[in-house]
Design a protein around this motif. Structure first.
Motif, PDB file in Angstrom:
ATOM      1  N   ASP A   9     -15.773  -0.519  21.948  1.00  0.00           N
ATOM      2  CA  ASP A   9     -14.936   0.436  21.481  1.00  0.00           C
ATOM      3  C   ASP A   9     -13.913  -0.575  20.856  1.00  0.00           C
ATOM      4  O   ASP A   9     -13.160  -0.603  21.422  1.00  0.00           O
ATOM      5  CB  ASP A   9     -14.469   1.559  21.834  1.00  0.00           C
ATOM      6  N   LEU A  10     -13.797  -0.929  19.717  1.00  0.00           N
ATOM      7  CA  LEU A  10     -12.587  -1.251  18.934  1.00  0.00           C
ATOM      8  C   LEU A  10     -11.574   0.185  18.621  1.00  0.00           C
ATOM      9  O   LEU A  10     -11.836   0.646  17.658  1.00  0.00           O
ATOM     10  CB  LEU A  10     -12.918  -1.518  17.808  1.00  0.00           C
ATOM     11  N   ASN A  11     -10.826   0.241  19.386  1.00  0.00           N
ATOM     12  CA  ASN A  11     -10.150   1.179  19.331  1.00  0.00           C
ATOM     13  C   ASN A  11      -8.892   1.513  18.163  1.00  0.00           C
ATOM     14  O   ASN A  11      -8.151   2.644  17.903  1.00  0.00           O
ATOM     15  CB  ASN A  11      -9.603   2.155  20.519  1.00  0.00           C
ATOM     16  N   ARG A  12      -8.304   0.531  17.743  1.00  0.00           N
ATOM     17  CA  ARG A  12      -6.935   0.642  16.708  1.00  0.00           C
ATOM     18  C   ARG A  12      -7.947   0.411  15.312  1.00  0.00           C
ATOM     19  O   ARG A  12      -9.290   0.160  14.609  1.00  0.00           O
ATOM     20  CB  ARG A  12      -6.637  -0.724  16.565  1.00  0.00           C
ATOM     21  N   GLN A  13      -7.528   1.577  14.355  1.00  0.00           N
ATOM     22  CA  GLN A  13      -8.198   2.279  13.099  1.00  0.00           C
ATOM     23  C   GLN A  13      -7.993   0.908  12.207  1.00  0.00           C
ATOM     24  O   GLN A  13      -7.004   0.051  12.545  1.00  0.00           O
ATOM     25  CB  GLN A  13      -6.902   2.816  12.204  1.00  0.00           C
ATOM     26  N   GLY A  14      -8.603   0.678  11.829  1.00  0.00           N
ATOM     27  CA  GLY A  14      -9.296  -0.550  10.711  1.00  0.00           C
ATOM     28  C   GLY A  14      -9.299  -1.815  11.172  1.00  0.00           C
ATOM     29  O   GLY A  14      -9.186  -3.241  11.133  1.00  0.00           O
ATOM     30  N   GLN A  15     -10.109  -1.543  12.649  1.00  0.00           N
ATOM     31  CA  GLN A  15     -10.862  -2.926  13.079  1.00  0.00           C
ATOM     32  C   GLN A  15     -11.247  -3.551  12.743  1.00  0.00           C
ATOM     33  O   GLN A  15     -11.605  -2.864  11.911  1.00  0.00           O
ATOM     34  CB  GLN A  15     -11.184  -2.718  14.591  1.00  0.00           C
ATOM     35  N   ASP A  16     -11.214  -4.746  12.365  1.00  0.00           N
ATOM     36  CA  ASP A  16     -12.351  -5.969  11.570  1.00  0.00           C
ATOM     37  C   ASP A  16     -13.648  -6.330  13.016  1.00  0.00           C
ATOM     38  O   ASP A  16     -12.856  -6.893  14.192  1.00  0.00           O
ATOM     39  CB  ASP A  16     -11.260  -7.155  11.410  1.00  0.00           C
ATOM     40  N   TYR A  17     -14.428  -5.737  12.692  1.00  0.00           N
ATOM     41  CA  TYR A  17     -15.523  -6.084  14.097  1.00  0.00           C
ATOM     42  C   TYR A  17     -16.214  -7.637  13.148  1.00  0.00           C
ATOM     43  O   TYR A  17     -17.013  -7.413  13.770  1.00  0.00           O
ATOM     44  CB  TYR A  17     -16.366  -5.272  13.544  1.00  0.00           C
ATOM     45  N   ASP A  18     -15.854  -8.164  11.656  1.00  0.00           N
ATOM     46  CA  ASP A  18     -16.374  -9.505  11.415  1.00  0.00           C
ATOM     47  C   ASP A  18     -16.849 -10.558  12.707  1.00  0.00           C
ATOM     48  O   ASP A  18     -17.015 -11.341  12.553  1.00  0.00           O
ATOM     49  CB  ASP A  18     -16.541 -10.195  10.555  1.00  0.00           C
ATOM     50  N   ASP A  58      -8.943  -6.693  21.278  1.00  0.00           N
ATOM     51  CA  ASP A  58      -7.316  -6.457  20.937  1.00  0.00           C
ATOM     52  C   ASP A  58      -6.945  -5.283  22.551  1.00  0.00           C
ATOM     53  O   ASP A  58      -8.487  -4.902  23.183  1.00  0.00           O
ATOM     54  CB  ASP A  58      -6.165  -5.077  19.996  1.00  0.00           C
ATOM     55  N   SER A  59      -6.088  -5.993  23.231  1.00  0.00           N
ATOM     56  CA  SER A  59      -5.152  -4.914  24.285  1.00  0.00           C
ATOM     57  C   SER A  59      -6.148  -3.749  24.065  1.00  0.00           C
ATOM     58  O   SER A  59      -6.441  -3.785  25.918  1.00  0.00           O
ATOM     59  CB  SER A  59      -4.015  -4.974  24.694  1.00  0.00           C
ATOM     60  N   ASN A  60      -6.149  -2.986  23.955  1.00  0.00           N
ATOM     61  CA  ASN A  60      -6.135  -1.670  23.724  1.00  0.00           C
ATOM     62  C   ASN A  60      -7.709  -0.660  23.175  1.00  0.00           C
ATOM     63  O   ASN A  60      -8.752  -0.177  23.428  1.00  0.00           O
ATOM     64  CB  ASN A  60      -5.210  -0.521  22.904  1.00  0.00           C
TER      65      ASN A  60
END
Length: 90
Positions: A9-18, A58-60
């Motif tokens: 789960d990438l929790n920050r809005q606008g995360q770059d999954y690439d 990221d850490s979150n």
């Protein structure tokens, strides 16, 4: 070879999954039919995979890596291609 389950789960809005996805695909033969869940056939251990992928979050964010090698597998509702990968890799 290990079959590794990866969930995130990438929790920050606008995360770059690439970068994360490219790193997962580089591990070996992979299966991806659920949003943030992957299965990868690799010679790496779960800890090695975690450490490699941790560079791309990221850490979150949350990352789950489990070695699921073996006969304990069952599924339902996947297309023929997805089912074939599962049959061939477990």
């Amino acid at each position: 070879m290990n079959t590794i389950l990866i969930g995130y789960d990438l929790n920050r809005q606008g995360q770059d999954y690439d970068d994360l996805i490219a790193s997962i695909k580089a591990l070996g033969s992979w299966w991806h039919h659920l949003d943030s869940t992957w299965l990868v056939k690799t010679s790496s251990s779960a800890k090695e995979v975690r450490d490699r992928l941790a560079r791309h979050i990221d850490s979150n964010d949350e990352l789950l890596v489990i070695n699921v090698s073996g006969d304990a597998v069952a599924w339902r509702g996947f297309n023929e291609r997805g089912s074939k990968w599962l049959k061939d890799n477990f």
